[in-house]
Design an enzyme around this catalytic site. Structure first.
Site, short mmCIF file in Angstrom:
data_model
loop_
_atom_site.label_atom_id
_atom_site.label_comp_id
_atom_site.label_asym_id
_atom_site.label_seq_id
_atom_site.Cartn_x
_atom_site.Cartn_y
_atom_site.Cartn_z
CB ILE A 1 -0.95 -0.01 1.21
CG1 ILE A 1 -1.89 -1.21 1.13
CG2 ILE A 1 -1.74 1.30 1.29
CD1 ILE A 1 -2.66 -1.48 2.41
CD GLN B 1 -0.80 3.14 4.77
OE1 GLN B 1 -1.35 2.05 4.65
NE2 GLN B 1 -1.48 4.27 4.96
CB ALA C 1 1.96 -2.94 10.76
CE1 TYR D 1 -1.07 -6.92 11.70
CE2 TYR D 1 -3.27 -7.80 11.35
CZ TYR D 1 -2.26 -6.93 11.00
OH TYR D 1 -2.45 -6.04 9.96
CE LYS E 1 -2.14 -3.22 11.93
NZ LYS E 1 -1.52 -1.98 11.44
CE LYS F 1 1.62 -8.54 2.25
NZ LYS F 1 0.30 -7.86 2.25
NE ARG G 1 -9.66 -15.44 3.29
CZ ARG G 1 -10.29 -16.47 3.85
NH1 ARG G 1 -11.62 -16.53 3.80
NH2 ARG G 1 -9.62 -17.41 4.48
CE1 TYR H 1 -7.52 -20.84 5.46
CE2 TYR H 1 -9.80 -21.07 4.74
CZ TYR H 1 -8.49 -20.70 4.48
OH TYR H 1 -8.15 -20.19 3.25
#
Length: 302
Positions: free
Chosen positions: A12, A67, A69, A132, A136, A171, A200, A262
Site C-alpha cells: 500500500i 502504513q 506494521a 496481531y 491493531k 510478501k 474473501r 480457518y
C-alpha cells in the site's frame, strides 16, 4: 503538503507514495530495502525502517500516513507485536502531533473482528484472537484517545481487508491468494482447500490509495472498514484468473490442514466509509485483476 509515509516500500505504501509524488507533494518515507524498489522516488528515505526511525530527521509533517506494521498475522510473539505495532505507533503519533501535525491516517485491520460472522460492521464487538489483532485494536484505542486530547486533530483509521495488487510479491506466503494462485497457475493447476467455496473480500490497492486520500481530508476523526463490500469464493477467483490469463487450469482440491481454525469468509459492510469519507470502491474484482495483469506484476517468474 509535506507527508510522511511509514511503510513506504510496502504494497500500500509504495502506491501511496507514487500517488503523492505525482500530485506534487513533499514526501518522505520509512521503508525496507527487502520490499519494493521505488525508482520514481527521489525524496527523503529514513532507513532501516519505522522501528529504527531517526526522529530528528522528520521535521514538521502536515499529514502522516502510517502504513508500517509487523503484519505477520500468524506471529504469536505478543510482546514483539505490541512493541512494534502499538508502542512504536503511539510514540510516532505523539511526536508528529507535538511537531504540529493535524492529520493522521493509519492502517488498521479487519483482523480485529476475529471469528465474528460477516459482514463486519464497525459497531461489532472485537474478537482479538491473535496478538496481531490485539495490537491493531490497541492502535485504534490510542487514536481515539488522541482525538479526545486534541480537538483540532483529525485522525482516521482504515480497517483493511485483503488488499491485493502490484507490489505484493515480496510478501511471498503472506501475499494474497490472488497472487499465489496466479503463480501456481503459471506452471500448473492451482491447489485449493476443499472445496474452494471459502470467500474473501478483496480490495484493489488503487482503491485503498483513494481511501487514504479521502481520509486525509476527512472532516472528523473516525474509524471505518476498507474493503470492497463483496465476498468472492476461491473458485470464482480461479475462473477470473483463467479468463484474464488465457488459461484453462482446473482447481485441485486438498484437505484443509487448518480445519477448525480457518476463516471461511471475510466481508465488510462499507456503509460507514461512504458516509464518513465519501468512499466507495471503484474496482470490481474482475477489473482489479485485469489491471493487475496489465501491470506485468501478476505473473512473475521470480
Amino acid at each position: 503538503m509535506r507527508c510522511l509515509v511509514t511503510g513506504g516500500t510496502g504494497l500500500i505504501g509504495s502506491h501511496l507514495v507514487r500517488h503523492l509524488v505525482e500530485e506534487g507533494h513533499d514526501v518522505l518515507i520509512t521503508g525496507h530495502e527487502a520490499e519494493q524498489a521505488l525508482p520514481f522516488f527521489s525524496g527523503k528515505r529514513i532507513f532501516p525502517g519505522f522501528s529504527g526511525i531517526d526522529w530528528n530527521a522528520l521535521g514538521n509533517i502536515d499529514v502522516l500516513f502510517h502504513q508500517a506494521a509487523l503484519n505477520n498475522t500468524r506471529c504469536m510473539d505478543r510482546e514483539e507485536m505490541l512493541r512494534v505495532n502499538l508502542e512504536d505507533s503511539k510514540r510516532l503519533f505523539r511526536h508528529v502531533i507535538q511537531q504540529g501535525c493535524q492529520r493522521i491516517v493509519y492502517a488498521s485491520s479487519t483482523a480485529v473482528y476475529g471469528r465474528n460472522p460477516p459482514p463486519y460492521r464497525e459497531t461489532d464487538p472485537c474478537d482479538l484472537n491473535t496478538p496481531y489483532a490485539e495490537s491493531k485494536k490497541g492502535v485504534e484505542d490510542v487514536a481515539m484517545q488522541l482525538a479526545r486530547e486534541y480537538p483540532t486533530l483529525k485522525i482516521v483509521g482504515l480497517r483493511y481487508c485483503n488488499v491485493y495488487g502490484p507490489g505484493e510479491d515480496h510478501k511471498r506466503q503472506r501475499a494474497t491468494m490472488i497472487y499465489q494462485f496466479a503463480q501456481q497457475m503459471r506452471v500448473g493447476n492451482p491447489k485449493l482447500f476443499q472445496y474452494g467455496e471459502q470467500k474473501r473480500d478483496y480490495i484493489y490497492v488503487k482503491d485503498v490509495v483513494r481511501a487514504n486520500m479521502l481520509a486525509a481530508s476527512a472532516p472528523t476523526s473516525t474509524l471505518v472498514n476498507c474493503g470492497s463490500g463483496k465476498a468472492t469464493s476461491f473458485n470464482r477467483v480461479i475462473e477470473i484468473l483463467n479468463e484474464t490469463l488465457g488459461y484453462t487450469r482446473q482447481p485441485e482440491y486438498i484437505e484443509n490442514p487448518y480445519q477448525g481454525n480457518y476463516q471461511e469468509q471475510t466481508e465488510c459492510d462499507m456503509t460507514l466509509a461512504k458516509q464518513q469519507l465519501g468512499f466507495t470502491p471503484q474496482y470490481s474484482l474482475e477489473e482489479g485483476i485485469r489491471d493487475y495483469f496489465r501491470s506485468g506484476c501478476l505473473i512473475s517468474s521470480s
